[in-house]
Design an enzyme around this catalytic site. Structure first.
Site, PDB file in Angstrom:
ATOM      1  N   HIS A  44      -9.755   0.872  -1.554  1.00 37.82           N
ATOM      2  CA  HIS A  44      -8.265   0.901  -1.921  1.00 37.82           C
ATOM      3  C   HIS A  44      -8.109   0.428  -2.477  1.00 37.82           C
ATOM      4  O   HIS A  44      -7.874  -0.949  -2.814  1.00 37.82           O
ATOM      5  CB  HIS A  44      -8.372   0.029  -0.721  1.00 37.82           C
ATOM      6  CG  HIS A  44      -6.542   0.198   0.222  1.00 37.82           C
ATOM      7  ND1 HIS A  44      -5.138   0.675  -0.644  1.00 37.82           N
ATOM      8  CD2 HIS A  44      -6.109  -0.541   1.042  1.00 37.82           C
ATOM      9  CE1 HIS A  44      -4.799   0.629   0.276  1.00 37.82           C
ATOM     10  NE2 HIS A  44      -4.736   0.101   1.548  1.00 37.82           N
ATOM     11  N   CYS A  64       0.457  -0.781  -0.186  1.00 38.44           N
ATOM     12  CA  CYS A  64       0.114  -0.579  -0.018  1.00 38.44           C
ATOM     13  C   CYS A  64       1.084   1.312  -0.118  1.00 38.44           C
ATOM     14  O   CYS A  64       0.340   2.823  -0.486  1.00 38.44           O
ATOM     15  CB  CYS A  64      -1.000  -0.135   0.942  1.00 38.44           C
ATOM     16  SG  CYS A  64      -1.662  -1.391   1.105  1.00 38.44           S
ATOM     17  N   HIS A  68      -4.081   8.325   4.600  1.00 39.68           N
ATOM     18  CA  HIS A  68      -4.850   6.989   3.636  1.00 39.68           C
ATOM     19  C   HIS A  68      -6.215   6.872   4.188  1.00 39.68           C
ATOM     20  O   HIS A  68      -7.207   5.571   3.533  1.00 39.68           O
ATOM     21  CB  HIS A  68      -3.421   6.122   4.340  1.00 39.68           C
ATOM     22  CG  HIS A  68      -3.096   4.387   3.977  1.00 39.68           C
ATOM     23  ND1 HIS A  68      -3.109   4.557   3.118  1.00 39.68           N
ATOM     24  CD2 HIS A  68      -3.174   3.596   5.034  1.00 39.68           C
ATOM     25  CE1 HIS A  68      -2.689   3.539   2.523  1.00 39.68           C
ATOM     26  NE2 HIS A  68      -2.603   2.824   3.910  1.00 39.68           N
TER      27      HIS A  68
END
Lengths: 352, 427
Positions: free
Chosen positions: B357, B182, B320
């Protein structure tokens, strides 16, 4: 600002070797590689250099292993051993940078087989079976075993290395990019300690099947596995070698000028310089041939011939071999690697 | 040290192909979380995602979305024959790169560019294992079914998209694929900026592409328990007290970074400036972030220091903000410590409730989204956020808001503890 950069520690693990000390001599004596495992290729059985003897005191705890792919386990072991031997404080580790060249994802085959067994009926994969029974058959930790970056992360978690970090996919040049980044951070004064290296296994069945399919095995590639990490620092006191320069270039850049790329490093002294080669198969060896011909034949070491093809670990293992040459007989060593992507990496080290 | 500017951006997201599709959707406060359609998810626990609106990717779909002058149009069909488009993210990378390349006015002279691309896990094709699978296990050398391209069997290659872009655009500069999960997108952009700052490159194509909306990706994440158990449009609710997990998205964002000197010399449009970056590692636990967010804070601090920007100069934080209980809390704690009490903090939002995401591409798509602040003077909102978790002391934006920002901070904190923060400034 450009500070001198020294290699102050190194740890390696590959088939037949768990130390860089004496490695060059063993390679020269043909005493390292003893392929120990046979793999089925499309054209028959092929020998592979599998790590058979993991030093017991190096290995990670069994409860942690289930979180790890095999390359991640190798990386964790060498990083842990590096930190142990170097005796860095927790503060030093917390600030240390870490850059690793990693390979493809590594799902344990046992997990994959269980999953497929529950998902395939009469040689047909059924999505509905997979979504239910197939997933239920595999470990909840499967994702963590797969992720390539965990080859870096597990090692960082185990050792407390908490500074700037990145995982680069490597077909060779990615590992040199990791080394270059570590070099830059130290040379620019941004880091007092930066660790770089690579970890991979060509024996993973999916990776292996790709190597067979792409005819690498047919043209002589011997699959291997390993991990190697190096600590870089401006500290001359503990220097094993001075890292003079690290550079890499893509295949296209090399096509238009390998000579120009190499010339930027300055001239080779064939009377005293050594060369360590890490070419990924015959095409890469051919690519580097014009460079290797500038060295005396007796001052060259080809690690893929000795340690087999360790993919993302290869350039870092080659630097470790260079360290041994510098410790025993060499004043200056060039490490040239060429990956499957055609990219080239060049590292120049001198006696510390 | 060279100054780094952004001269082009391209994106593919659940809002569709193109950066304007992304910006339009975010500006309108929309969300594209919905039932997954590109494969049958009826037997899966997780059934929603933020999917790029295309069922099956082929060369025709790609060419329809490429500019007619794009050098990436060549050999699409050959790529299809080789099976490249089996891995969805490869096509997303191509389209995002094409848009960025065109926007930046790049041509033959820009082929000295390097590539720093974040790519997610290889896509596994479980159906490829079926022929020859017996009670004895996998028969690795069994011939594939005729329609399965030999080039892409069992799993795609990690750097497929990077290889293709490098070859088609004839890129000669430094080339690297970041696989830091990520955090990969943000790290890839930071790496590109670093090379330009140091003079090792003058122009870089950078960003990320990912898609885990495939059986193995979705299944693996579900097995981990990361996605929300609710198969609803509001499954992802960043920083909301009711949050219960993430939503998987897919797509890509690619930017052209250049030295300011080069951009000015060739008259390239300057969209924004890449001012600073910082990274750190939690070194804590494989599956959860450190609860105090200390390493995340360090990444942000380093980015600010590098940018020579004070916390109070930041006008917007693109968080995030995954919508998971632990990640949001850790990030909020880090932001609280760095920026002070809520009243003193900049506005903050997460776009993951809108586009999901994007894993390895998240840092890239979120930086692209953050450019809204400069391009349209709009700060994106946080889709599906309704009730702030009182433990998260942040100044959250639920709805898109008109605002001026001189500087934006974009965070990415990944599985395994890798953290990165980027600071972007107005042109």
């Amino acid at each position: 600002m450009s500070l001198p950069v020294y290699v102050t520690a190194a740890t390696v693990l590959c088939a037949g070797a768990d130390s860089w000390r004496g490695l060059a001599a063993r390679i020269a004596a043909g005493a390292v590689l003893s392929p120990s495992t046979q793999l089925q290729a499309s054209h028959g059985l092929v020998w592979a250099a599998e790590i058979k003897d993991i030093p017991a005191k190096w290995d990670v705890e069994p409860r942690m292993r289930k979180w790890m792919s095999y390359p991640a386990r190798l990386a964790a072991m060498v990083l842990n051993q590096l930190c142990h031997e170097s005796n860095w404080s927790s503060e030093q580790r917390a600030a240390a940078a870490l850059f690793l060249g990693v390979g493809a994802s590594g799902c344990p085959i046992s997990e994959l087989t269980q999953m497929l067994k529950a998902s395939i009926q009469q040689q047909q994969f059924e999505l509905t079976r997979f979504g239910g029974a197939g997933l239920a058959a595999c470990s909840p930790l499967l994702a963590f075993q797969l992720m390539n970056n965990f080859s870096l992360c597990h090692g960082a978690i185990l050792t407390g290395l908490a500074g700037p970090n990145s995982a680069f996919f490597s077909r060779g040049t990615g590992t040199v990019a990791a080394l270059a980044e570590a070099y830059w951070l130290v040379a620019s004064g941004q880091s007092e300690l930066a660790i770089a290296g690579g970890a991979d296994s060509a024996l993973h069945p999916v990776t292996w099947s790709q190597l067979v399919r792409d005819s690498w095995v047919a043209c002589g590639l011997v699959p291997g596995e390993g991990a190697a990490v190096l600590a870089l620092s401006p500290e001359r006191q503990r220097a094993l070698a001075r890292l003079e320069r690290v550079q890499f270039a893509s295949a296209l850049a090399i096509q238009s000028g390998l000579t120009e790329f190499l010339a930027a490093f300055g001239p080779v002294d064939p009377q005293r310089d050594w060369l360590v080669l890490a070419p990924w198969g015959p095409p890469a060896r051919q690519l580097l041939a014009s460079f290797s011909h500038t060295f005396a034949a007796e001052r060259q070491v080809d690690i893929s011939a000795a340690l087999a093809e360790t993919l993302a670990a290869a350039p870092a293992l080659a630097v470790a071999v260079a360290l041994d040459l510098l410790a025993s007989r060499a004043q200056r060593v060039w490490v040239a690697s060429a990956g499957i992507d055609g990219g080239v990496g060049l590292v120049l080290l001198s006696a510390g | 040290m060279q100054r780094v500017v952004i001269t082009g951006v391209g994106a593919v997201s659940a809002f569709g192909v193109g950066i304007n599709a992304l910006w339009d959707g975010l500006s309108a406060g929309q969300s594209r979380v919905a039932a997954i359609r590109n494969f049958d998810v009826s037997a899966f626990q997780t059934q929603v995602g933020a999917e790029v609106p295309v069922a099956a990717i082929n060369s025709a779909w790609i060419s329809d979305h490429l500019p007619t002058s794009s050098p990436l149009l060549a050999q699409l069909e050959q790529a299809q024959q080789r099976g490249l488009w089996r891995d969805r993210k490869t096509a997303f990378a191509v389209l995002a790169a094409a848009e960025a390349w065109l926007m930046a006015g790049c041509g033959m002279a820009e082929r000295e560019a390097g590539l720093s691309l974040a790519l997610g896990l290889e896509q596994a094709f479980l159906e490829d294992f079926a022929p020859g699978f017996t009670e004895h296990g996998i028969h690795w050398q069994c011939p594939p079914k005729p329609q399965v391209a030999q080039a892409i069997r069992y799993r795609s290659e990690v750097d497929l998209g990077a290889q293709w872009l490098t070859e088609r655009l004839q890129l000669r500069g430094p080339n690297v694929v970041n696989v830091s999960a990520c955090a990969a997108g943000g790290l890839a952009i930071a790496q590109a900026a670093a090379w330009i700052e140091r003079g090792q490159a003058t122009i870089m194509l950078c960003g990320g592409a990912d898609s885990m909306l495939n059986p193995f990706g979705l299944g693996g994440m579900s097995r981990l328990g990361a996605p929300s158990p609710r198969n609803q449009a509001d499954a992802c609710r960043p920083f909301d007290r009711r949050r219960d997990g993430l939503v998987i998205g897919e797509g890509a964002a690619v930017l052209v970074l250049e030295s300011e000197q080069r951009a000015l010399k060739r008259g390239a449009p300057i969209l924004a400036r890449l001012k600073g970056y910082g990274s750190s590692q939690d070194a804590y636990n494989p599956s959860v972030p450190h609860p105090d967010g200390g390493a995340a804070q360090r990444a942000m601090q380093q980015a600010l220091l590098h940018a020579a920007v004070l916390p109070q100069q930041i006008g917007y934080i693109n968080a995030h903000g995954t919508g998971t209980v632990l990640n949001d809390l850790a990030e909020a704690r880090a932001i609280r410590r760095l920026f002070g009490p809520v009243a003193e903090q900049p506005w903050l939002s997460s776009i993951k409730g809108a586009v999901g995401h994007l894993m390895a591409a998240s840092g890239a798509i979120e930086l692209a989204a953050s450019l809204l602040a400069f391009q349209r003077r709009i700060l994106p909102g946080t889709a599906h956020h309704q009730m702030l978790d009182p433990q998260c002391e942040i100044r959250i934006l639920a709805e898109p808001t008109a605002a001026e920002s001189a500087y934006v901070l974009s965070n990415s904190f990944g599985f395994g503890g890798q953290n990165v923060a980027l600071v972007v400034g107005a042109a």
